[in-house]
Design an enzyme around this catalytic site. Structure first.
Site, mmCIF file in Angstrom:
data_model
loop_
_atom_site.group_PDB
_atom_site.id
_atom_site.type_symbol
_atom_site.label_atom_id
_atom_site.label_comp_id
_atom_site.label_asym_id
_atom_site.label_seq_id
_atom_site.Cartn_x
_atom_site.Cartn_y
_atom_site.Cartn_z
ATOM 1 N N ARG A 237 0.850 -1.177 0.000
ATOM 2 C CA ARG A 237 0.000 0.000 0.000
ATOM 3 C C ARG A 237 0.889 1.231 0.000
ATOM 4 O O ARG A 237 1.922 1.275 0.677
ATOM 5 C CB ARG A 237 -0.927 0.016 1.229
ATOM 6 N N GLU A 266 -2.818 7.932 -4.130
ATOM 7 C CA GLU A 266 -3.206 7.345 -5.420
ATOM 8 C C GLU A 266 -4.541 7.916 -5.913
ATOM 9 O O GLU A 266 -5.477 8.063 -5.133
ATOM 10 C CB GLU A 266 -3.333 5.833 -5.216
ATOM 11 N N HIS A 284 -0.823 0.486 -10.192
ATOM 12 C CA HIS A 284 -1.554 -0.459 -9.330
ATOM 13 C C HIS A 284 -1.970 -1.700 -10.125
ATOM 14 O O HIS A 284 -3.150 -2.036 -10.246
ATOM 15 C CB HIS A 284 -2.776 0.213 -8.710
#
Length: 322
Positions: A237, A266, A284
């Site tokens: 993450r 993000e 991602h």
């Protein structure tokens, strides 16, 4: 189960995975090719009996209140669940689930792809050729770093971490790890304290969940402990890494490079990262194979179907940590 349950799906899902739910009740799928804003999300879930959410949807007290007391389940299409306020779901007696296990191989493969890319300068070379810059082979041209006998330090030795260790061992790497469980038997790896792992590893790869303890775990001090020849890989993450500190240490030559698939804010990327040739950036893609994303969506659907029909969800029910 209510006679015609309302099921809200915040993003379109692949294939025909929603067919079982369409037999159960009314299925609403967001028409937008983007995440819903907080206001749109609260409006969308009103009257819902079930919500299928993605990692970009923050399911908190406001969303749960907007949904109403009939809401029974929130199924997250992700292994991580830091976007879910589990204390709130628990207080509202809403079952929360995720999709563990199904993206292990895909994420481990991408971790190795980033590791190989940044250490062998593949994307950097690709940009050079596409730019039309003249080049010619010689003995010192774009030298990278080999992996055999190098030390890989894995932070977070869950299923993905162990899968990465297996792959890295095939490249001849020495594997060490740090995890909250402490010393134990983890295949080809041995446990080290985090400070020692950071200081001794040639590559540090992050595979820990995002919690209050792991947020900015890799901060300026942690980065300063790493070798100047070391690389950082993050497929966990984004907020596990302090990105401003990462930019500063990269610009100063404090570490050799980084491969990132996730970001602190993000989809925004910290200014400075995109300008550096020794940084590989992916949008991602950890779970981004057709097989994995389809299975993730199908498992979320199975969780909703089970709860609405009075059966145990296939995935473990998520509960707040102490």
């Amino acid at each position: 189960m209510s006679p015609n349950p309302r099921i809200v799906v915040t993003r379109a899902l692949p294939g025909q995975v929603l067919v079982p739910l369409e037999r159960l009740g009314e299925v609403w799928v967001s028409p937008h090719e983007r995440s819903l804003s907080p206001g749109e999300l609260r409006e969308a879930v009103r009257g819902a009996d079930a919500v299928i959410a993605t990692v970009n949807d923050r399911i908190d007290e406001h969303v749960l209140r907007a949904a109403g007391p009939q809401l029974r389940v929130v199924a997250n299409v992700a292994t991580g669940y830091d976007n879910l306020d589990l204390r709130a779901t628990n207080a509202h007696r809403v079952i929360a689930t995720n999709t563990p296990g199904v993206l292990v191989d895909a994420t481990a493969d991408l971790t190795m792809a980033l590791l190989l890319d940044v250490t062998r300068r593949v994307s950097e070379g690709d940009r050079l050729i596409r730019s039309g810059t003249p080049w010619a082979w010689d003995m010192s041209f774009m030298l990278g770093t080999g992996l055999r006998d190098k030390r890989l330090g894995i932070v977070g030795m869950g299923r993905i971490g162990r899968a990465v260790a297996q792959r890295a061992a095939a490249f001849g790497m020495e594997i060490v790890h740090f995890s909250r469980r402490g010393p134990g038997t983890d295949g080809p790896s041995r446990w080290l304290p985090l400070d020692e792992l950071l200081a001794s590893s040639d590559v540090v790869s992050l595979h820990c969940p995002l919690t209050s303890e792991t947020r900015h775990m890799v901060d300026a001090d942690a980065l300063k402990r790493m070798k100047s020849s070391a690389y950082l890989i993050n497929t966990a993450r984004g907020p596990v890494v302090d990105e401003k500190a990462l930019v500063a240490v990269l610009q100063s030559g404090g570490i050799a490079g980084a491969g990132l698939d996730v970001y602190e804010d993000e989809p925004a990327v910290q200014p400075g990262l995109a300008e550096m040739d020794n940084v590989v950036l992916a949008p991602h893609l950890g779970s981004a194979t057709t097989e994995t994303r389809t299975r993730m969506a199908a498992l979320a659907v199975e969780n909703v179907e089970a709860v609405l029909t009075g059966h145990p969800a296939p995935s473990p029910i998520l509960v707040p940590s102490e």
